[in-house]
Design a protein around this motif. Structure first.
Motif, PDB file in Angstrom:
ATOM      1  N   ALA A 179      19.967  60.354 -17.882  1.00  0.00           N
ATOM      2  CA  ALA A 179      21.178  60.227 -17.277  1.00  0.00           C
ATOM      3  C   ALA A 179      21.114  59.308 -16.286  1.00  0.00           C
ATOM      4  O   ALA A 179      22.058  58.732 -15.818  1.00  0.00           O
ATOM      5  CB  ALA A 179      21.246  61.831 -16.692  1.00  0.00           C
ATOM      6  N   LEU A 180      19.960  59.104 -15.469  1.00  0.00           N
ATOM      7  CA  LEU A 180      20.169  58.162 -14.402  1.00  0.00           C
ATOM      8  C   LEU A 180      20.258  56.727 -15.086  1.00  0.00           C
ATOM      9  O   LEU A 180      20.831  55.767 -14.475  1.00  0.00           O
ATOM     10  CB  LEU A 180      18.802  58.208 -13.634  1.00  0.00           C
ATOM     11  CG  LEU A 180      18.495  59.303 -12.732  1.00  0.00           C
ATOM     12  CD1 LEU A 180      17.138  59.222 -12.356  1.00  0.00           C
ATOM     13  CD2 LEU A 180      19.540  59.063 -11.504  1.00  0.00           C
ATOM     14  N   TYR A 181      19.551  56.256 -16.187  1.00  0.00           N
ATOM     15  CA  TYR A 181      19.816  55.282 -16.825  1.00  0.00           C
ATOM     16  C   TYR A 181      21.353  55.072 -17.164  1.00  0.00           C
ATOM     17  O   TYR A 181      21.863  54.010 -16.990  1.00  0.00           O
ATOM     18  CB  TYR A 181      18.950  55.080 -17.787  1.00  0.00           C
ATOM     19  CG  TYR A 181      19.303  53.935 -18.880  1.00  0.00           C
ATOM     20  CD1 TYR A 181      18.455  52.732 -18.589  1.00  0.00           C
ATOM     21  CD2 TYR A 181      20.128  53.990 -19.956  1.00  0.00           C
ATOM     22  CE1 TYR A 181      18.517  51.644 -19.214  1.00  0.00           C
ATOM     23  CE2 TYR A 181      19.983  52.654 -20.594  1.00  0.00           C
ATOM     24  CZ  TYR A 181      19.353  51.727 -20.259  1.00  0.00           C
ATOM     25  OH  TYR A 181      19.869  50.427 -20.965  1.00  0.00           O
ATOM     26  N   THR A 182      21.991  56.029 -17.725  1.00  0.00           N
ATOM     27  CA  THR A 182      23.061  55.924 -18.168  1.00  0.00           C
ATOM     28  C   THR A 182      24.219  55.764 -16.841  1.00  0.00           C
ATOM     29  O   THR A 182      25.298  54.785 -16.917  1.00  0.00           O
ATOM     30  CB  THR A 182      23.744  57.144 -18.952  1.00  0.00           C
ATOM     31  OG1 THR A 182      23.028  57.357 -20.042  1.00  0.00           O
ATOM     32  CG2 THR A 182      25.191  57.187 -19.374  1.00  0.00           C
ATOM     33  N   GLY A 183      23.870  56.224 -16.022  1.00  0.00           N
ATOM     34  CA  GLY A 183      24.916  56.288 -14.749  1.00  0.00           C
ATOM     35  C   GLY A 183      24.624  55.105 -13.658  1.00  0.00           C
ATOM     36  O   GLY A 183      25.551  54.723 -13.074  1.00  0.00           O
ATOM     37  N   GLY A 234      21.700  52.636 -14.383  1.00  0.00           N
ATOM     38  CA  GLY A 234      20.969  51.262 -14.781  1.00  0.00           C
ATOM     39  C   GLY A 234      19.423  51.460 -14.938  1.00  0.00           C
ATOM     40  O   GLY A 234      18.990  52.370 -14.340  1.00  0.00           O
ATOM     41  N   PRO A 235      19.004  50.548 -15.584  1.00  0.00           N
ATOM     42  CA  PRO A 235      17.460  50.650 -15.737  1.00  0.00           C
ATOM     43  C   PRO A 235      16.500  50.764 -14.354  1.00  0.00           C
ATOM     44  O   PRO A 235      15.524  51.304 -14.488  1.00  0.00           O
ATOM     45  CB  PRO A 235      17.178  49.535 -16.764  1.00  0.00           C
ATOM     46  CG  PRO A 235      18.030  48.446 -16.193  1.00  0.00           C
ATOM     47  CD  PRO A 235      19.452  49.148 -16.143  1.00  0.00           C
ATOM     48  N   LEU A 236      17.085  50.219 -13.445  1.00  0.00           N
ATOM     49  CA  LEU A 236      16.161  50.072 -12.240  1.00  0.00           C
ATOM     50  C   LEU A 236      16.181  51.485 -11.458  1.00  0.00           C
ATOM     51  O   LEU A 236      15.237  51.722 -10.743  1.00  0.00           O
ATOM     52  CB  LEU A 236      16.653  49.371 -11.096  1.00  0.00           C
ATOM     53  CG  LEU A 236      16.641  47.709 -11.657  1.00  0.00           C
ATOM     54  CD1 LEU A 236      17.023  46.740 -10.404  1.00  0.00           C
ATOM     55  CD2 LEU A 236      15.251  47.222 -11.982  1.00  0.00           C
ATOM     56  N   ARG A 237      16.920  52.490 -11.903  1.00  0.00           N
ATOM     57  CA  ARG A 237      16.677  53.823 -11.540  1.00  0.00           C
ATOM     58  C   ARG A 237      15.799  54.780 -12.283  1.00  0.00           C
ATOM     59  O   ARG A 237      15.460  55.703 -11.725  1.00  0.00           O
ATOM     60  CB  ARG A 237      18.156  54.422 -11.200  1.00  0.00           C
ATOM     61  CG  ARG A 237      18.984  53.961 -10.262  1.00  0.00           C
ATOM     62  CD  ARG A 237      18.493  54.114  -8.852  1.00  0.00           C
ATOM     63  NE  ARG A 237      18.676  55.713  -8.552  1.00  0.00           N
ATOM     64  CZ  ARG A 237      19.749  56.357  -8.238  1.00  0.00           C
ATOM     65  NH1 ARG A 237      20.855  55.842  -8.128  1.00  0.00           N
ATOM     66  NH2 ARG A 237      19.634  57.713  -8.021  1.00  0.00           N
ATOM     67  N   VAL A 238      15.308  54.246 -13.186  1.00  0.00           N
ATOM     68  CA  VAL A 238      14.392  54.850 -14.307  1.00  0.00           C
ATOM     69  C   VAL A 238      12.975  55.108 -13.590  1.00  0.00           C
ATOM     70  O   VAL A 238      12.559  53.937 -13.122  1.00  0.00           O
ATOM     71  CB  VAL A 238      14.347  54.778 -15.691  1.00  0.00           C
ATOM     72  CG1 VAL A 238      13.485  55.466 -16.350  1.00  0.00           C
ATOM     73  CG2 VAL A 238      15.945  54.574 -16.306  1.00  0.00           C
TER      74      VAL A 238
END
Length: 428
Positions: A138-142, A144-148
């Motif tokens: 969900a973090l990636y979808t909302g 972007g990749p840097l939040r994963v």
């Protein structure tokens, strides 16, 4: 009601290997549990033996648009000095449950300390860190990749539970993970016994863990049609072998056992709970989700476990069935039980009426119920079971606990993909 099953004779000693050396008997010396029914064996057994369902409505706002909004959830986790809160927060729930249950089993066994390299850990788990995986997706979808989180692979890997247990105990022997979906933890216990019998280990902690009450997982099982959709009456939703069943109810939790050779356990002064006397497994080789209608794979697993234990069907005083509450699985298991034991041949119960379907942890959690029923000679009622489907020809224990004579107990676990696993425990 069908007549009560009476074993024809007392259990024999476990079967001996063909090469003549007496096979080591495997003792269960420690038990730990984290479950919707409680976090001690005493609390768990009190809930299960009362036939009380633990299913509740799930309040996650994301579930408002789902077909499935109920489950059997773990609440109120105990604190552990061996797992500080700051470390626990970095674990996915499945590994958190596993570590607490395994440490409790180790304590219950008297904290055995095998020589370096002579320990083993075998964990059954089906899906790994689904809670963390869903959150990070969900973090990636909302955002972007840097939040994963860079820790995601380490937290979600199915072997994270085995790794945590090994690190907490500083056990350097094999630490393995078994994945056979709903049969995972039963297979883990069977393989643990094999490690002891082959003298590859002296003490093994084995069991299973699962935490799948996430929106994505519940959506999938709801769309598959396998999960009950009694959202307005969750406590009555899981109904094994009942005419009104409409699917299983998902649960979560963990259960672990300490296993040792009986001679070693007695030498160190341990007080075993029972013997793990038999293990059998098979594959349906038939379908990804549905079992063989005639239950042939389940029959093979049960007969293999009985042979391994050196017992006959008449020695079994009670069966803890897989009993999912799905139409196809209940019918196939009933057919298998008729083949092995005859119509109404043995008292049957399903723990899933009380605690739901714990997927990879199901076999281990249900073995606790089978063991307690055997030792107390009291079979718990199948929660929510009112009327057995016509034609199943099963003696389903329901309404109230039932006294049984002394004898062995058999526990079935059957997984998606056609994995069948059966365990047999005998009293000391």
């Amino acid at each position: 009601m069908a007549p009560q099953h009476q074993p024809q004779h007392q259990p024999q000693h476990p079967a001996q290997p063909q090469h003549g050396r007496r096979r080591d008997e495997i003792a269960i010396t420690g038990i730990g549990v984290i479950s919707p029914a409680g976090h001690t064996v005493t609390d768990f057994w009190h809930t299960v033996s009362a036939g009380r369902s633990t299913a509740t409505a799930l309040r996650d706002p994301e579930l408002a648009r789902h077909k499935v909004r109920l489950g059997c959830r773990v609440t109120g986790l105990p604190e552990s000095a061996d797992l500080p809160a700051k470390d626990a927060r970095r674990l996915d729930p499945f590994a958190h449950y596993a570590t607490l249950a395994a440490l409790a089993a180790h304590t219950d066994a008297g904290a055995p300390a095998p020589e370096a390299g002579r320990s083993a850990i075998v964990v059954g788990n089906a899906v790994g860190g689904r809670t963390t995986s869903d959150r990070e997706s969900a973090l990636y979808t909302g955002h972007g990749p840097l939040r994963v989180s860079p820790l995601m692979p380490l937290v979600t890997m199915p072997n994270a539970a085995a790794a945590q247990i090994a690190m907490r105990l500083s056990w350097s022997g094999p630490a393995l993970t078994v994945a056979t979906t709903c049969a995972s933890s039963a297979d883990a216990l069977g393989h643990a016994a094999l490690l002891l019998q082959s003298h590859r280990a002296d003490v093994v902690i084995a069991g299973g863990c699962e935490a799948t009450l996430t929106p994505v997982t519940l959506a999938a099982f709801g769309n598959l049609g396998a999960h009950s959709q009694r959202n307005d009456d969750p406590a009555r939703a899981s109904r094994p072998f009942d005419t009104e069943r409409d699917g299983f109810v998902m649960g979560e939790g963990a259960a672990f056992f300490v296993l040792e050779r009986l001679t070693d356990a007695r030498a160190r002064g341990a007080r075993p709970h029972a013997l793990l006397a038999g293990y059998g497994s098979s594959a349906d080789a038939y379908h990804l989700s549905n079992p063989r209608p005639d239950g042939a794979g389940a029959v093979a697993a049960m007969r293999a476990a009985l042979r391994d234990a050196g017992l006959t069907p008449a020695d079994i005083a009670h069966v803890n069935a897989h009993g999912t509450s799905t139409v196809h699985n209940d019918r196939a298991e009933a057919a298998a039980l008729r083949t092995v034991f005859g119509p109404h041949g043995v008292p049957v119960t399903s723990t899933k009426g009380a605690v739901g379907h714990l997927i990879g942890a199901a076999g281990a959690v249900e073995l606790i119920a089978a063991l307690k029923a055997m030792n107390t000679r009291l079979v718990p009622p199948t929660a929510n079971h009112e009327n057995t489907e016509e034609g199943l020809d099963l003696d389903v224990v329901h309404t109230a606990p039932r006294p049984i004579p002394a004898g062995a107990a058999l526990s079935n676990s059957f997984g998606f993909g056609g994995h069948n696993s059966t365990l047999v425990v005998t009293p000391l």
